[in-house]
Motif scaffolding. Sequence first.
Motif, PDB file in Angstrom:
ATOM      1  N   GLY A   1       0.815  -1.208   0.000  1.00  0.00           N
ATOM      2  CA  GLY A   1       0.000   0.000   0.000  1.00  0.00           C
ATOM      3  C   GLY A   1       0.848   1.256   0.000  1.00  0.00           C
ATOM      4  O   GLY A   1       0.562   2.222  -0.719  1.00  0.00           O
ATOM      5  N   PHE A   2       1.914   1.234   0.783  1.00  0.00           N
ATOM      6  CA  PHE A   2       2.812   2.397   0.817  1.00  0.00           C
ATOM      7  C   PHE A   2       3.468   2.613  -0.539  1.00  0.00           C
ATOM      8  O   PHE A   2       3.552   3.743  -1.030  1.00  0.00           O
ATOM      9  N   LEU A   3       3.933   1.524  -1.140  1.00  0.00           N
ATOM     10  CA  LEU A   3       4.575   1.648  -2.456  1.00  0.00           C
ATOM     11  C   LEU A   3       3.587   2.107  -3.527  1.00  0.00           C
ATOM     12  O   LEU A   3       3.937   2.908  -4.398  1.00  0.00           O
ATOM     13  N   ALA A   4       2.360   1.611  -3.462  1.00  0.00           N
ATOM     14  CA  ALA A   4       1.344   2.060  -4.419  1.00  0.00           C
ATOM     15  C   ALA A   4       1.057   3.544  -4.244  1.00  0.00           C
ATOM     16  O   ALA A   4       0.959   4.294  -5.226  1.00  0.00           O
ATOM     17  N   GLY A   5       0.932   3.978  -3.007  1.00  0.00           N
ATOM     18  CA  GLY A   5       0.689   5.396  -2.749  1.00  0.00           C
ATOM     19  C   GLY A   5       1.847   6.278  -3.133  1.00  0.00           C
ATOM     20  O   GLY A   5       1.674   7.455  -3.441  1.00  0.00           O
ATOM     21  N   THR A   6       3.047   5.726  -3.137  1.00  0.00           N
ATOM     22  CA  THR A   6       4.238   6.491  -3.487  1.00  0.00           C
ATOM     23  C   THR A   6       4.428   6.614  -4.994  1.00  0.00           C
ATOM     24  O   THR A   6       4.727   7.696  -5.506  1.00  0.00           O
ATOM     25  N   PHE A   7       4.249   5.520  -5.713  1.00  0.00           N
ATOM     26  CA  PHE A   7       4.628   5.501  -7.129  1.00  0.00           C
ATOM     27  C   PHE A   7       3.468   5.610  -8.112  1.00  0.00           C
ATOM     28  O   PHE A   7       3.697   5.907  -9.273  1.00  0.00           O
ATOM     29  N   VAL A   8       2.253   5.361  -7.700  1.00  0.00           N
ATOM     30  CA  VAL A   8       1.106   5.447  -8.615  1.00  0.00           C
ATOM     31  C   VAL A   8       0.452   6.815  -8.426  1.00  0.00           C
ATOM     32  O   VAL A   8       0.140   7.224  -7.311  1.00  0.00           O
ATOM     33  N   ARG A   9       0.240   7.494  -9.499  1.00  0.00           N
ATOM     34  CA  ARG A   9      -0.337   8.841  -9.444  1.00  0.00           C
ATOM     35  C   ARG A   9      -1.845   8.801  -9.676  1.00  0.00           C
ATOM     36  O   ARG A   9      -2.394   7.850 -10.231  1.00  0.00           O
ATOM     37  N   ASP A  10      -2.519   9.842  -9.249  1.00  0.00           N
ATOM     38  CA  ASP A  10      -3.954  10.053  -9.442  1.00  0.00           C
ATOM     39  C   ASP A  10      -4.802   8.942  -8.831  1.00  0.00           C
ATOM     40  O   ASP A  10      -5.799   8.491  -9.411  1.00  0.00           O
ATOM     41  N   LEU A  11      -4.435   8.487  -7.645  1.00  0.00           N
ATOM     42  CA  LEU A  11      -5.244   7.495  -6.932  1.00  0.00           C
ATOM     43  C   LEU A  11      -6.334   8.200  -6.134  1.00  0.00           C
ATOM     44  O   LEU A  11      -6.130   9.288  -5.602  1.00  0.00           O
ATOM     45  N   THR A  12      -7.481   7.587  -6.060  1.00  0.00           N
ATOM     46  CA  THR A  12      -8.546   8.137  -5.225  1.00  0.00           C
ATOM     47  C   THR A  12      -8.389   7.607  -3.806  1.00  0.00           C
ATOM     48  O   THR A  12      -7.796   6.548  -3.574  1.00  0.00           O
ATOM     49  N   ALA A  13      -8.893   8.350  -2.867  1.00  0.00           N
ATOM     50  CA  ALA A  13      -8.770   7.978  -1.459  1.00  0.00           C
ATOM     51  C   ALA A  13      -9.542   6.686  -1.183  1.00  0.00           C
ATOM     52  O   ALA A  13     -10.708   6.561  -1.562  1.00  0.00           O
ATOM     53  N   PRO A  14      -8.896   5.712  -0.524  1.00  0.00           N
ATOM     54  CA  PRO A  14      -9.600   4.463  -0.209  1.00  0.00           C
ATOM     55  C   PRO A  14     -10.536   4.650   0.978  1.00  0.00           C
ATOM     56  O   PRO A  14     -10.365   5.560   1.790  1.00  0.00           O
ATOM     57  N   ARG A  15     -11.543   3.786   1.055  1.00  0.00           N
ATOM     58  CA  ARG A  15     -12.478   3.788   2.182  1.00  0.00           C
ATOM     59  C   ARG A  15     -12.462   2.403   2.807  1.00  0.00           C
ATOM     60  O   ARG A  15     -12.861   1.421   2.190  1.00  0.00           O
TER      61      ARG A  15
ATOM     62  N   ILE B   1     -14.974   4.291   6.249  1.00  0.00           N
ATOM     63  CA  ILE B   1     -13.943   5.112   6.870  1.00  0.00           C
ATOM     64  C   ILE B   1     -12.950   5.574   5.799  1.00  0.00           C
ATOM     65  O   ILE B   1     -12.217   4.755   5.245  1.00  0.00           O
ATOM     66  N   PRO B   2     -12.922   6.873   5.510  1.00  0.00           N
ATOM     67  CA  PRO B   2     -12.002   7.346   4.471  1.00  0.00           C
ATOM     68  C   PRO B   2     -10.569   7.446   4.984  1.00  0.00           C
ATOM     69  O   PRO B   2     -10.329   7.796   6.137  1.00  0.00           O
ATOM     70  N   PHE B   3      -9.649   7.093   4.129  1.00  0.00           N
ATOM     71  CA  PHE B   3      -8.223   7.260   4.398  1.00  0.00           C
ATOM     72  C   PHE B   3      -7.682   8.274   3.408  1.00  0.00           C
ATOM     73  O   PHE B   3      -8.156   8.362   2.272  1.00  0.00           O
ATOM     74  N   PRO B   4      -6.669   9.027   3.781  1.00  0.00           N
ATOM     75  CA  PRO B   4      -6.099   9.994   2.830  1.00  0.00           C
ATOM     76  C   PRO B   4      -5.379   9.279   1.694  1.00  0.00           C
ATOM     77  O   PRO B   4      -4.872   8.179   1.863  1.00  0.00           O
ATOM     78  N   ALA B   5      -5.349   9.913   0.548  1.00  0.00           N
ATOM     79  CA  ALA B   5      -4.676   9.335  -0.627  1.00  0.00           C
ATOM     80  C   ALA B   5      -3.193   9.641  -0.575  1.00  0.00           C
ATOM     81  O   ALA B   5      -2.611  10.234  -1.478  1.00  0.00           O
ATOM     82  N   THR B   6      -2.552   9.236   0.518  1.00  0.00           N
ATOM     83  CA  THR B   6      -1.117   9.412   0.721  1.00  0.00           C
ATOM     84  C   THR B   6      -0.492   8.031   0.878  1.00  0.00           C
ATOM     85  O   THR B   6      -1.210   7.048   1.091  1.00  0.00           O
ATOM     86  N   PRO B   7       0.814   7.926   0.799  1.00  0.00           N
ATOM     87  CA  PRO B   7       1.445   6.620   1.016  1.00  0.00           C
ATOM     88  C   PRO B   7       1.103   6.010   2.380  1.00  0.00           C
ATOM     89  O   PRO B   7       0.839   4.809   2.479  1.00  0.00           O
ATOM     90  N   VAL B   8       1.059   6.826   3.411  1.00  0.00           N
ATOM     91  CA  VAL B   8       0.725   6.303   4.739  1.00  0.00           C
ATOM     92  C   VAL B   8      -0.747   5.867   4.798  1.00  0.00           C
ATOM     93  O   VAL B   8      -1.074   4.853   5.408  1.00  0.00           O
TER      94      VAL B   8
END
Length: 92
Positions: free
Chosen positions: A33-47, A52-59
């Motif tokens: 998940g961290f690697l996906a958030g780091t290297f993939v662009r234009d991801l929508t925030a997961p729920r 429960i929404p999570f920010p669209a950041t690597p963390v």
Amino acid sequence: MEVGPAPVSSNVRGHRFVLGLYVILVAAAGTAGFLAGTFVRDLTAPRFLFVIPFPATPVGFAAYGALTIALVLGLPLVLVVYVSSELDDDAV
């Protein structure tokens, strides 16, 4: 000289193996998940659990991945532990 049955050993090593494997898989999902958030662009925030929404950041993606796998693998694991503890060995 008669060879008898093997001595009964504790099942602690099996429990530790399963718990270790569970922790490794949850950590791998968090890392993915961290690697996906780091290297993939234009991801929508997961729920998480679609609520429960999570920010669209690597963390945020790391937490989402780890929590999702922990839940998906953890619930059946808890069920198996409960059933195996309640199962009477003499009935089999």
